[in-house]
Design an enzyme around this catalytic site. Sequence first.
Site, mmCIF file in Angstrom:
data_model
loop_
_atom_site.group_PDB
_atom_site.id
_atom_site.type_symbol
_atom_site.label_atom_id
_atom_site.label_comp_id
_atom_site.label_asym_id
_atom_site.label_seq_id
_atom_site.Cartn_x
_atom_site.Cartn_y
_atom_site.Cartn_z
ATOM 1 N N HIS A 1 1.060 -1.258 -0.049
ATOM 2 C CA HIS A 1 0.135 -0.006 -0.039
ATOM 3 C C HIS A 1 0.854 1.271 -0.222
ATOM 4 O O HIS A 1 1.648 1.435 0.778
ATOM 5 C CB HIS A 1 -0.822 -0.154 1.376
ATOM 6 C CG HIS A 1 -2.121 -0.715 0.945
ATOM 7 N ND1 HIS A 1 -3.468 -0.807 1.719
ATOM 8 C CD2 HIS A 1 -2.461 -1.885 0.073
ATOM 9 C CE1 HIS A 1 -4.339 -1.548 1.153
ATOM 10 N NE2 HIS A 1 -3.669 -2.320 0.401
ATOM 11 N N TYR B 1 -9.138 5.531 7.322
ATOM 12 C CA TYR B 1 -9.512 6.020 8.997
ATOM 13 C C TYR B 1 -10.517 7.294 8.922
ATOM 14 O O TYR B 1 -10.119 8.449 8.420
ATOM 15 C CB TYR B 1 -8.129 6.472 9.487
ATOM 16 C CG TYR B 1 -7.270 5.451 9.530
ATOM 17 C CD1 TYR B 1 -6.192 4.917 8.729
ATOM 18 C CD2 TYR B 1 -6.908 4.850 10.753
ATOM 19 C CE1 TYR B 1 -5.166 3.823 8.579
ATOM 20 C CE2 TYR B 1 -5.710 3.821 10.953
ATOM 21 C CZ TYR B 1 -5.180 3.380 10.167
ATOM 22 O OH TYR B 1 -4.407 2.305 10.074
ATOM 23 N N PRO C 1 -4.572 0.411 18.595
ATOM 24 C CA PRO C 1 -4.237 0.134 17.302
ATOM 25 C C PRO C 1 -4.410 1.083 16.288
ATOM 26 O O PRO C 1 -4.109 0.689 15.022
ATOM 27 C CB PRO C 1 -5.196 -1.189 17.118
ATOM 28 C CG PRO C 1 -6.429 -0.807 18.206
ATOM 29 C CD PRO C 1 -5.787 0.062 19.294
ATOM 30 N N LYS D 1 0.785 0.016 14.942
ATOM 31 C CA LYS D 1 2.046 -0.058 15.581
ATOM 32 C C LYS D 1 2.415 -1.541 16.395
ATOM 33 O O LYS D 1 3.604 -1.690 16.565
ATOM 34 C CB LYS D 1 2.642 1.223 16.263
ATOM 35 C CG LYS D 1 2.750 2.411 15.334
ATOM 36 C CD LYS D 1 3.803 2.344 14.542
ATOM 37 C CE LYS D 1 3.917 3.297 13.580
ATOM 38 N NZ LYS D 1 3.783 2.725 12.070
ATOM 39 N N TYR E 1 3.894 6.622 10.067
ATOM 40 C CA TYR E 1 3.138 5.536 9.778
ATOM 41 C C TYR E 1 3.945 4.562 9.188
ATOM 42 O O TYR E 1 3.607 3.221 9.330
ATOM 43 C CB TYR E 1 1.909 5.979 8.754
ATOM 44 C CG TYR E 1 1.049 4.756 8.519
ATOM 45 C CD1 TYR E 1 -0.235 4.881 9.537
ATOM 46 C CD2 TYR E 1 0.832 3.932 7.507
ATOM 47 C CE1 TYR E 1 -1.185 3.850 9.490
ATOM 48 C CE2 TYR E 1 -0.149 2.790 7.318
ATOM 49 C CZ TYR E 1 -1.101 2.987 8.399
ATOM 50 O OH TYR E 1 -2.344 2.042 8.111
HETATM 51 C C1 PHB Z 1 -6.229 -4.208 10.937
HETATM 52 O O1 PHB Z 1 -6.471 -4.587 9.587
HETATM 53 O O2 PHB Z 1 -6.394 -4.980 11.693
HETATM 54 C C2 PHB Z 1 -5.707 -3.010 11.074
HETATM 55 C C3 PHB Z 1 -5.415 -1.884 10.058
HETATM 56 C C4 PHB Z 1 -4.799 -0.770 10.626
HETATM 57 C C5 PHB Z 1 -5.124 -0.492 12.015
HETATM 58 C C6 PHB Z 1 -5.283 -1.414 12.680
HETATM 59 C C7 PHB Z 1 -5.759 -2.434 12.494
HETATM 60 O O3 PHB Z 1 -4.472 0.786 12.510
#
Ligand code: PHB
Length: 394
Positions: free
Chosen positions: A72, A201, A293, A297, A385
Site C-alpha cells: 500500500h 481512517y 491499534p 504499531k 506510519y
Molecule cells: C487491521 O487491519 O486489523 C488494522 C489495520 C490498521 C490499523 C489497525 C488494525 O491501524
Amino acid sequence: MKTQVAIIGAGPSGLLLGQLLHAAGIETLILERQTPDYVLGRIRAGVLEQGMVDLLRQAGVGQRMDAEGMIHKGFELVLDGRRQPIDLESLTDGKTVMIYGQTEVTRDLMAARQQSGAITLYEARNVQPHDLKGERPWLTFEHQGQPIRVECDYIAGCDGFHGVARQSIPAEALKIFERAYPFGWLGILAETPPVHDELVYARHPRGFALCSMRSPTRSRYYLQVPAEEPIEQWSDERFWSELKNRLPKDLAEQLVTGPSIEKSIAPLRSFVVEPMQYGRLFLLGDAAHIVPPTGAKGLNLAASDVSTLFNILLKVYREGRVDLLERYSAICLRRVWKAERFSWWMTSMLHQFPEADGFSQRIAESELEYFVNSEAGRKTIAENYVGLPYEAIE
Ligand code: PHB
Ligand code: APR
C-alpha cells in the site's frame, strides 16, 4: 535440558526471534502455553512496516508474504465527510507498507520453525524463570505431565501482556506507564471485497471507523464503541448500518456487506514498562508495551524489539560484545516511546472522547485539519506510519 536462548511465548515476537537466532546458528527453545491452533485463532493487526518486511525476509519467511501481501502506497483520512489522501510513497521518498495479516505471519513462522527442526513445546504449563541476575538462569515448567528444568544463557520474554516474564521481575525494579481509553474497537472480518483499495481512517461525530482488509476478497472493519460494550448488542446488520453512517456517502454506497466470519471487541490501552530487561531476562513485544491499534504499531514494535535483541545477541555470541546487553532496554525504549506517542496521537485525533468539553473537541478537530492540509503535517503522519528507522547496534 539445556539451550542458549530460552524463549517464552510463540506469538510473532517469540517465533521471529527464534527463527533469526536459529538461522544464525544460535540454539533456542520456545515454550508456549497454548496450542498452535489457539495461537493462530487470534485475529490481530495486518499492516507491516518496511523494517518488519525486511526482517521477515532476512529470517527466510518472506516468500508467501511477497506473493500474497499487498503493498500500500497510501491511506485515507476522513474528516467532516471529506476524504484526504495520505500518499505515503511521495511523502517519505518511496516508502510503503505491506498489508499481510499477523495470523499469516505467525503461520509462516510456525511452518519455518517446524521445518528447521528447532523445538517449540506447546501447552507448556506453569513456566517459571529463575536466577535472572545470575550467570546461568534457568526455567521450570510442566510438559505432558512431566516437570522439566532448562538451563540457558538468556531468556527472552515474548509472552505478551498477560505473560509470566514481566511478572517474574520484582515490582520495585519496574516503572509502569499506562493510559486507558474510554472506548474499544468492535471489529468484524467478512468475506467481502474491501470498500476501497487503501485503508480508510474516519473521524465522525458518532465515533471513529476504520476500513481495512486482509486480501482483495476479505475485509476487516472496525467501529469505536463504548468501553464495556456487550458484543451481543451488535448484530451484523447493526454493524453494517453504523459503519455506513460513519463513512462518506460515496464509500457507504459502495460498501459490500455480508455475514461476519469473526466479531470481537478489543479495549484500547497505552502501556510501557521500564526497563525492558532484568539481568538475563529481556522483554519483547506486548510483554513490554501495548499501543492502541490506531497507528498499526503493535506488531511492528514487536519486530523492532526482536531486531534489537537479535543483533545484540549475534554480537555477544560472535564477538563477545557482552557490553551491548546492558543497552537493550534503552535502545528499544527510544523507538517504543515514539510509536507510543504516534499511536496515542492518532487515537486522540480520530476518536470521540465522551468526557471531552467543547474546547478540547475543537482543538482536536483543528489539529487534524491543520496536519492534513499542511505538507509538513502530512509528512509527519506518513513518516511515522511507514515506521521510524531501527537504531544500528554498534
Ligand atoms: C487491521 O487491519 O486489523 C488494522 C489495520 C490498521 C490499523 C489497525 C488494525 O491501524
Ligand atoms: N507461558 C508460555 N507462553 C505464554 C505465557 C506463559 N506464561 N503467557 C502467554 N504466553 C504466550 C501466549 O499464549 C501467546 O501465544 O505468549 C504469546 C504472546 O503472543 P502475543 O500476545 O501475540 O505477543 P507478541 O508475540 O509480542 O506479538 C506482538 O503486538 O500489538 C500486538 O497484535 C500484536 O499480538 C501482536 C503483538
